[in-house]
Motif scaffolding. Structure first.
Motif, short mmCIF file in Angstrom:
data_model
loop_
_atom_site.label_atom_id
_atom_site.label_comp_id
_atom_site.label_asym_id
_atom_site.label_seq_id
_atom_site.Cartn_x
_atom_site.Cartn_y
_atom_site.Cartn_z
N GLU A 196 0.74 -1.37 -0.07
CA GLU A 196 0.35 -0.22 -0.06
C GLU A 196 0.93 1.92 -0.13
N ALA A 197 1.56 1.15 1.14
CA ALA A 197 2.58 2.22 0.53
C ALA A 197 3.95 2.54 -0.39
N SER A 198 4.06 1.61 -1.27
CA SER A 198 4.74 1.65 -3.00
C SER A 198 3.54 1.95 -3.56
N ASP A 199 2.77 1.57 -3.22
CA ASP A 199 1.14 2.40 -4.03
C ASP A 199 0.97 3.75 -3.73
N ILE A 200 1.67 4.27 -3.05
CA ILE A 200 0.75 6.05 -2.87
C ILE A 200 2.13 6.56 -3.21
N ASP A 201 4.02 5.70 -3.35
CA ASP A 201 4.49 6.35 -3.59
C ASP A 201 4.60 6.69 -5.29
N GLY A 202 3.92 5.26 -6.23
CA GLY A 202 4.27 5.33 -7.46
C GLY A 202 4.53 4.42 -7.96
N CYS A 203 4.82 3.85 -7.02
CA CYS A 203 5.75 2.47 -7.92
C CYS A 203 5.38 1.41 -8.69
N SER A 204 6.36 0.89 -9.69
CA SER A 204 5.34 0.03 -10.57
C SER A 204 5.43 -1.19 -10.14
N ARG A 205 4.92 -2.42 -10.97
CA ARG A 205 5.26 -3.40 -10.62
C ARG A 205 5.82 -4.30 -10.38
N LEU A 206 7.39 -3.98 -11.33
CA LEU A 206 8.39 -5.06 -11.42
C LEU A 206 9.08 -3.49 -10.01
N ARG A 207 8.85 -3.25 -9.70
CA ARG A 207 10.17 -2.25 -8.44
C ARG A 207 8.85 -2.93 -6.91
N LYS A 208 7.91 -3.58 -7.47
CA LYS A 208 7.30 -4.03 -5.57
C LYS A 208 7.60 -5.28 -5.72
N ILE A 209 7.99 -6.12 -6.71
CA ILE A 209 8.27 -7.24 -6.93
C ILE A 209 9.87 -7.37 -6.73
N TRP A 210 11.02 -6.38 -6.79
CA TRP A 210 12.35 -6.50 -6.63
C TRP A 210 12.47 -6.25 -5.36
N HIS A 211 11.79 -4.87 -4.74
CA HIS A 211 11.92 -4.39 -3.84
C HIS A 211 10.90 -4.67 -2.36
N ILE A 212 10.45 -5.75 -2.50
CA ILE A 212 9.05 -6.46 -1.91
C ILE A 212 8.81 -7.31 -1.67
N THR A 213 8.72 -7.94 -3.13
CA THR A 213 8.41 -9.67 -2.98
C THR A 213 9.40 -10.41 -2.55
N LEU A 214 10.59 -10.05 -3.52
CA LEU A 214 11.56 -10.67 -3.76
C LEU A 214 12.87 -10.54 -1.81
N PRO A 215 12.73 -9.59 -1.46
CA PRO A 215 13.10 -9.54 0.00
C PRO A 215 12.26 -10.42 0.46
N GLY A 216 10.96 -10.44 0.66
CA GLY A 216 10.21 -10.86 1.48
C GLY A 216 9.85 -12.33 1.76
N ILE A 217 10.67 -12.99 0.34
CA ILE A 217 10.97 -14.12 0.43
C ILE A 217 12.33 -14.90 0.27
#
Length: 303
Positions: A196-217
């Protein structure tokens, strides 16, 4: 005294749970620990009629004999090579697939896709081997289509390089769907506030994957990678046996088929046990080394 009473009270209170624990505990003792006694055969000239207690003790002679066999080193080399190819091609596949499935917005399509991808895991390698032969043999479906297009036949299963590609590709197809389960579970556990915070910052899907999803798993990836490296010296019997043939035996003969050949085929149980013991020890070394390296570089190991 109070501590003993407390422990007794705890056991009495959860008696049914401890009772349920007996079955898996009995399974582990009978099928995992009791067979360790059979390792003694690796140090004996084992005679099936005299048993372990009556067979002649020969020390390390069996290992010395095995380590002077060219066929053993070929099986060892093929085992490491095929497992390395599986690691390179098969390990990233479920990670990528889990991320792609997580990005699907249509729930029905997501569930249907997951179900279709899981199905190959439940097929035995005998069935998969039959399917591969019907589709990719010299007179199979794939070559029939190629011939009708005027492209000529391709020896998928009898030419060594093509067989390697088929072996790895079929293995990825069979396991990739099932392998996504742990990664999808890890993705679900990621804090949604981060997205949700990344949506507010205007992050693209690829940026979410790289900076949130991959570090999370990442912890799950490291743990499974350590376990995979620990299995580098081990390989299942059914897949290379079913997919292999005499034309590609230079690549398809692995430790498990080697043990089958000398143990069941030749009746030399001492050699088969010695190879299995060697396999277990080297696998343990790989596992400990991978865990040590992971902790040294600041990652979380499996212990």
């Amino acid at each position: 005294m109070k501590k003993k009473v407390s422990s007794f009270h705890s056991i009495k209170r959860d008696a049914l749970l401890y009772l349920l624990l007996l079955l898996p505990l009995a399974y582990i003792i009978i099928f995992k620990y009791a067979p360790i006694y059979g390792v003694l055969m690796a140090f004996q000239d084992y005679n099936i009629f005299e048993g372990i207690s009556g067979s002649k003790w020969v020390g390390l002679d069996v290992f010395n004999f095995i380590f002077h066999q060219n066929s053993f080193y070929r099986a060892l080399k093929n085992t490491l090579a095929l497992n390395f190819l599986d690691l390179v091609a098969g390990f990233p596949a479920p990670i990528i697939l889990a991320i792609l499935l997580n990005e699907l917005r249509y729930v029905r399509l997501k569930k249907l896709t997951q179900t279709v991808l899981y199905l190959p895991h439940f097929l035995s390698w005998v069935i998969i081997g039959g399917m591969v032969y019907l589709m990719f043999s010299s007179g199979g479906m794939a070559n029939s289509v190629l011939s009708s297009l005027g492209l000529g036949n391709i020896e998928f299963l009898s030419q060594k390089t093509n067989w390697l590609i088929m072996y790895v590709g079929v293995g990825v197809w069979q396991s990739v769907g099932w392998g996504t389960i742990l990664y999808l579970a890890s993705i679900v556990g990621i804090n949604k506030d981060l997205y949700e915070a990344s949506d507010i910052d205007g992050c693209s899907r690829l940026r979410k994957i790289w900076h949130i999803t991959l570090p999370g798993i990442k912890p799950t990836i490291i743990m499974l990678l350590i376990l995979q490296i620990g299995r580098m010296i081990s390989i299942g019997f059914d897949r290379p046996f079913v997919m292999g043939n005499s034309l590609v035996s230079e690549y398809s003969d692995v430790i498990s088929t080697y043990v089958y050949r000398i143990g069941i085929g030749s009746g030399d149980f001492s050699q088969a046990t010695a190879v299995g013991l060697f396999q277990s020890i080297v696998g343990l070394v790989f596992l400990v080394a991978a865990n040590f390296i992971a902790k040294k570089i600041g990652e979380q190991g499996i212990w």
